[in-house]
Scaffold this motif. Sequence first.
Motif, PDB file in Angstrom:
ATOM      1  N   ALA A 225       0.864  -1.181   0.000  1.00  0.00           N
ATOM      2  CA  ALA A 225       0.000   0.000   0.000  1.00  0.00           C
ATOM      3  C   ALA A 225       0.898   1.229   0.000  1.00  0.00           C
ATOM      4  O   ALA A 225       1.954   1.237   0.630  1.00  0.00           O
ATOM      5  CB  ALA A 225      -0.908  -0.002   1.224  1.00  0.00           C
ATOM      6  N   THR A 226       0.479   2.257  -0.721  1.00  0.00           N
ATOM      7  CA  THR A 226       1.317   3.445  -0.845  1.00  0.00           C
ATOM      8  C   THR A 226       0.436   4.663  -1.055  1.00  0.00           C
ATOM      9  O   THR A 226      -0.778   4.616  -0.873  1.00  0.00           O
ATOM     10  CB  THR A 226       2.342   3.253  -1.984  1.00  0.00           C
ATOM     11  OG1 THR A 226       3.253   4.339  -1.981  1.00  0.00           O
ATOM     12  CG2 THR A 226       1.670   3.137  -3.330  1.00  0.00           C
ATOM     13  N   ARG A 227       1.059   5.771  -1.445  1.00  0.00           N
ATOM     14  CA  ARG A 227       0.334   7.024  -1.696  1.00  0.00           C
ATOM     15  C   ARG A 227       0.627   7.489  -3.114  1.00  0.00           C
ATOM     16  O   ARG A 227       1.779   7.462  -3.570  1.00  0.00           O
ATOM     17  CB  ARG A 227       0.765   8.108  -0.716  1.00  0.00           C
ATOM     18  CG  ARG A 227       0.463   7.805   0.728  1.00  0.00           C
ATOM     19  CD  ARG A 227      -0.968   8.160   1.088  1.00  0.00           C
ATOM     20  NE  ARG A 227      -1.169   9.617   1.177  1.00  0.00           N
ATOM     21  CZ  ARG A 227      -2.371  10.177   1.341  1.00  0.00           C
ATOM     22  NH1 ARG A 227      -3.459   9.427   1.398  1.00  0.00           N
ATOM     23  NH2 ARG A 227      -2.479  11.496   1.441  1.00  0.00           N
ATOM     24  N   GLY A 228      -0.416   7.901  -3.819  1.00  0.00           N
ATOM     25  CA  GLY A 228      -0.268   8.477  -5.137  1.00  0.00           C
ATOM     26  C   GLY A 228      -0.377   9.990  -5.077  1.00  0.00           C
ATOM     27  O   GLY A 228      -0.784  10.559  -4.059  1.00  0.00           O
ATOM     28  N   CYS A 229      -0.033  10.646  -6.178  1.00  0.00           N
ATOM     29  CA  CYS A 229      -0.008  12.108  -6.212  1.00  0.00           C
ATOM     30  C   CYS A 229      -0.435  12.598  -7.591  1.00  0.00           C
ATOM     31  O   CYS A 229       0.310  12.436  -8.562  1.00  0.00           O
ATOM     32  CB  CYS A 229       1.380  12.621  -5.852  1.00  0.00           C
ATOM     33  SG  CYS A 229       1.534  14.402  -5.877  1.00  0.00           S
ATOM     34  N   ASN A 230      -1.632  13.175  -7.694  1.00  0.00           N
ATOM     35  CA  ASN A 230      -2.080  13.810  -8.926  1.00  0.00           C
ATOM     36  C   ASN A 230      -1.587  15.253  -8.986  1.00  0.00           C
ATOM     37  O   ASN A 230      -1.432  15.905  -7.951  1.00  0.00           O
ATOM     38  CB  ASN A 230      -3.609  13.821  -9.014  1.00  0.00           C
ATOM     39  CG  ASN A 230      -4.197  12.450  -9.282  1.00  0.00           C
ATOM     40  OD1 ASN A 230      -3.491  11.536  -9.696  1.00  0.00           O
ATOM     41  ND2 ASN A 230      -5.489  12.308  -9.049  1.00  0.00           N
ATOM     42  N   VAL A 231      -1.396  15.743 -10.199  1.00  0.00           N
ATOM     43  CA  VAL A 231      -1.007  17.139 -10.419  1.00  0.00           C
ATOM     44  C   VAL A 231      -2.085  17.792 -11.266  1.00  0.00           C
ATOM     45  O   VAL A 231      -2.354  17.356 -12.384  1.00  0.00           O
ATOM     46  CB  VAL A 231       0.357  17.239 -11.128  1.00  0.00           C
ATOM     47  CG1 VAL A 231       0.754  18.702 -11.313  1.00  0.00           C
ATOM     48  CG2 VAL A 231       1.428  16.488 -10.352  1.00  0.00           C
ATOM     49  N   TYR A 232      -2.725  18.832 -10.726  1.00  0.00           N
ATOM     50  CA  TYR A 232      -3.794  19.539 -11.421  1.00  0.00           C
ATOM     51  C   TYR A 232      -3.331  20.949 -11.770  1.00  0.00           C
ATOM     52  O   TYR A 232      -2.564  21.571 -11.019  1.00  0.00           O
ATOM     53  CB  TYR A 232      -5.048  19.657 -10.559  1.00  0.00           C
ATOM     54  CG  TYR A 232      -5.556  18.364  -9.971  1.00  0.00           C
ATOM     55  CD1 TYR A 232      -5.617  17.200 -10.728  1.00  0.00           C
ATOM     56  CD2 TYR A 232      -6.006  18.319  -8.653  1.00  0.00           C
ATOM     57  CE1 TYR A 232      -6.090  16.017 -10.182  1.00  0.00           C
ATOM     58  CE2 TYR A 232      -6.492  17.139  -8.100  1.00  0.00           C
ATOM     59  CZ  TYR A 232      -6.529  16.000  -8.859  1.00  0.00           C
ATOM     60  OH  TYR A 232      -7.001  14.837  -8.318  1.00  0.00           O
ATOM     61  N   ALA A 233      -3.851  21.479 -12.875  1.00  0.00           N
ATOM     62  CA  ALA A 233      -3.548  22.851 -13.272  1.00  0.00           C
ATOM     63  C   ALA A 233      -4.780  23.482 -13.900  1.00  0.00           C
ATOM     64  O   ALA A 233      -5.471  22.844 -14.706  1.00  0.00           O
ATOM     65  CB  ALA A 233      -2.385  22.888 -14.265  1.00  0.00           C
ATOM     66  N   SER A 269      -6.204  15.222 -19.811  1.00  0.00           N
ATOM     67  CA  SER A 269      -5.575  14.377 -18.790  1.00  0.00           C
ATOM     68  C   SER A 269      -4.673  13.338 -19.432  1.00  0.00           C
ATOM     69  O   SER A 269      -4.857  12.926 -20.581  1.00  0.00           O
ATOM     70  CB  SER A 269      -6.638  13.678 -17.922  1.00  0.00           C
ATOM     71  OG  SER A 269      -7.439  12.806 -18.707  1.00  0.00           O
ATOM     72  N   ALA A 270      -3.683  12.922 -18.661  1.00  0.00           N
ATOM     73  CA  ALA A 270      -2.776  11.843 -19.055  1.00  0.00           C
ATOM     74  C   ALA A 270      -2.110  11.329 -17.786  1.00  0.00           C
ATOM     75  O   ALA A 270      -1.772  12.121 -16.904  1.00  0.00           O
ATOM     76  CB  ALA A 270      -1.723  12.328 -20.042  1.00  0.00           C
ATOM     77  N   HIS A 271      -1.944  10.031 -17.672  1.00  0.00           N
ATOM     78  CA  HIS A 271      -1.240   9.517 -16.500  1.00  0.00           C
ATOM     79  C   HIS A 271       0.257   9.585 -16.741  1.00  0.00           C
ATOM     80  O   HIS A 271       0.746   9.343 -17.852  1.00  0.00           O
ATOM     81  CB  HIS A 271      -1.701   8.089 -16.163  1.00  0.00           C
ATOM     82  CG  HIS A 271      -1.135   7.004 -17.034  1.00  0.00           C
ATOM     83  ND1 HIS A 271       0.061   6.367 -16.757  1.00  0.00           N
ATOM     84  CD2 HIS A 271      -1.605   6.429 -18.163  1.00  0.00           C
ATOM     85  CE1 HIS A 271       0.301   5.447 -17.674  1.00  0.00           C
ATOM     86  NE2 HIS A 271      -0.687   5.463 -18.552  1.00  0.00           N
ATOM     87  N   TYR A 272       0.975   9.966 -15.692  1.00  0.00           N
ATOM     88  CA  TYR A 272       2.429  10.099 -15.808  1.00  0.00           C
ATOM     89  C   TYR A 272       3.180   8.939 -15.176  1.00  0.00           C
ATOM     90  O   TYR A 272       4.401   8.810 -15.339  1.00  0.00           O
ATOM     91  CB  TYR A 272       2.902  11.418 -15.182  1.00  0.00           C
ATOM     92  CG  TYR A 272       2.798  11.471 -13.670  1.00  0.00           C
ATOM     93  CD1 TYR A 272       3.822  10.989 -12.867  1.00  0.00           C
ATOM     94  CD2 TYR A 272       1.671  11.997 -13.047  1.00  0.00           C
ATOM     95  CE1 TYR A 272       3.736  11.029 -11.470  1.00  0.00           C
ATOM     96  CE2 TYR A 272       1.572  12.045 -11.665  1.00  0.00           C
ATOM     97  CZ  TYR A 272       2.606  11.561 -10.881  1.00  0.00           C
ATOM     98  OH  TYR A 272       2.501  11.595  -9.513  1.00  0.00           O
ATOM     99  N   ASP A 273       2.497   8.078 -14.452  1.00  0.00           N
ATOM    100  CA  ASP A 273       3.182   6.978 -13.769  1.00  0.00           C
ATOM    101  C   ASP A 273       3.510   5.860 -14.744  1.00  0.00           C
ATOM    102  O   ASP A 273       2.894   5.730 -15.804  1.00  0.00           O
ATOM    103  CB  ASP A 273       2.310   6.429 -12.630  1.00  0.00           C
ATOM    104  CG  ASP A 273       1.024   5.787 -13.151  1.00  0.00           C
ATOM    105  OD1 ASP A 273       0.244   6.494 -13.819  1.00  0.00           O
ATOM    106  OD2 ASP A 273       0.803   4.578 -12.907  1.00  0.00           O
ATOM    107  N   THR A 315      -8.334  23.035 -18.055  1.00  0.00           N
ATOM    108  CA  THR A 315      -7.603  22.433 -16.942  1.00  0.00           C
ATOM    109  C   THR A 315      -6.832  21.227 -17.447  1.00  0.00           C
ATOM    110  O   THR A 315      -7.153  20.643 -18.487  1.00  0.00           O
ATOM    111  CB  THR A 315      -8.545  22.000 -15.801  1.00  0.00           C
ATOM    112  OG1 THR A 315      -9.512  21.069 -16.316  1.00  0.00           O
ATOM    113  CG2 THR A 315      -9.263  23.190 -15.192  1.00  0.00           C
ATOM    114  N   VAL A 316      -5.799  20.875 -16.710  1.00  0.00           N
ATOM    115  CA  VAL A 316      -4.962  19.719 -17.029  1.00  0.00           C
ATOM    116  C   VAL A 316      -4.831  18.874 -15.775  1.00  0.00           C
ATOM    117  O   VAL A 316      -4.718  19.408 -14.663  1.00  0.00           O
ATOM    118  CB  VAL A 316      -3.572  20.159 -17.530  1.00  0.00           C
ATOM    119  CG1 VAL A 316      -2.572  19.006 -17.498  1.00  0.00           C
ATOM    120  CG2 VAL A 316      -3.662  20.726 -18.943  1.00  0.00           C
ATOM    121  N   ALA A 317      -4.863  17.568 -15.942  1.00  0.00           N
ATOM    122  CA  ALA A 317      -4.597  16.642 -14.834  1.00  0.00           C
ATOM    123  C   ALA A 317      -3.564  15.626 -15.276  1.00  0.00           C
ATOM    124  O   ALA A 317      -3.781  14.902 -16.256  1.00  0.00           O
ATOM    125  CB  ALA A 317      -5.878  15.944 -14.400  1.00  0.00           C
TER     126      ALA A 317
END
Length: 447
Positions: A225-233, A269-273, A315-317
């Motif tokens: 288990a961990t933590r994720g981080c989204n970036v919004y603009a 939007s686009a995933h960066y992971d 907006t961008v995610a």
Amino acid sequence: MTSTASGLGQGGPDLAALAEAVSATRMQATVRELAGDRYAGRRVGRSGGRAAATWLAAQLGELGAQVQVSEFDVAGVRELYATPMLAWRGTGQTQHLEHRRDFVEHLASAELPHPRTALLTTVPETDSGSGSETGSETSLRGRWVLADATTWGRACELAEAQGAAGVLTVRGTDTDGWMPKMIAGPPARAVPIIAVRPEVHGHLAEALHGGPVQVTGSMPLRQVATRGCNVYARFPRKETDSHQGSAGHGDGPVGGPVGGNAGPRVLLSAHYDGVGDDPDRRLPAAADNASGVAAVLEAACVLTAAPPPGALELTVAFLDAEEAGAWGSAHHAPTLPPDTLVINLDGAAHLHQAAAVEAGGPAHALLATLDQAARLTGVPLRAGAMASDNRRYAAAGLAAIGIGMGMPGYQTPAETPDRVQPDTLVAAAQLLVATVWLLAPSIASAW
């Protein structure tokens, strides 16, 4: 390097100029950056993934956006904490197999941190009349069990019940001979499971016919288990006189509800992971999805330099944990206003014949605009499954479209920046720019 499609002139000089502003050079630099060693494959919860989020936030900030990061919990991530091993011996020399070339972790495998050596056997046949196992060799205790793709489930059940050493099943390779990495899957079984390439499976089956076969294998795979981080603009709007006084950035969180908006809300939007590096091997994740991130970032760059007229809100995610089960978009989608129009890009590395497009939610009008943009930019589209973050947004009731333009080397060490085609990056960014431009109220009314 810049490029434009001849049809863009039909969209007017402003749109043609925007298309000319799209830079393959900038996008290639973004792909190389995100695929770099310091990001270590960008797996959710790891330092490389967090560093990528920080870098992307800085890039968006430089474009004048209001930027916010949002953390969330992620569970069930498969983590290889050491390189697994697999070797076997029949009547000849021991065959040492190579991880991700000859064998790979099965996502339902139990953890086996240290090598385990045992004789190999096959799945007992079932008596067609009684349904019971036949033959005196039905006990699997202490054995590795060789199963094919159709019997591995029953093999696991028998192995668990009888105390087998583990199960060997079969899995194919990609065209480059790699076995792609994944980090999300079904619940773990109570027995170790290793997947081998078809040729290895055939060699093992043949060797068994000639006499005893001894197998040694490990699978240091755990769930974390961990933590994720989204970036919004959120980017400032260019407002006409009729919309003066309406909300600009708004008082709500970036990427969340904003009051007083008179025009469409568009989310790119686009995933960066990525799936993360192996313990002994790099997986750069250039196509999936540094390429998509690069195209979205470039589209934002071009659109903010010359915003569409009207009250359109852009907006961008950049989303985390897509590879672990689209956790980032699941976290983000419920926070958005119901009239948000979502365009998600997953892969912009190799446009072979046409871009795959999947629409979900009330996306008919958005799909029509995308189709118009594709005609203007000369990007061929086709209906195709896009199992990515777009589905989370659609499930939340939003108009959502997923676009994919190819991922050479998908989730393998061969997924390197040199395989990301500049022309595909340009096509993706121009398609996004044209779609957003056509969604602007003053432009949409002219069409």
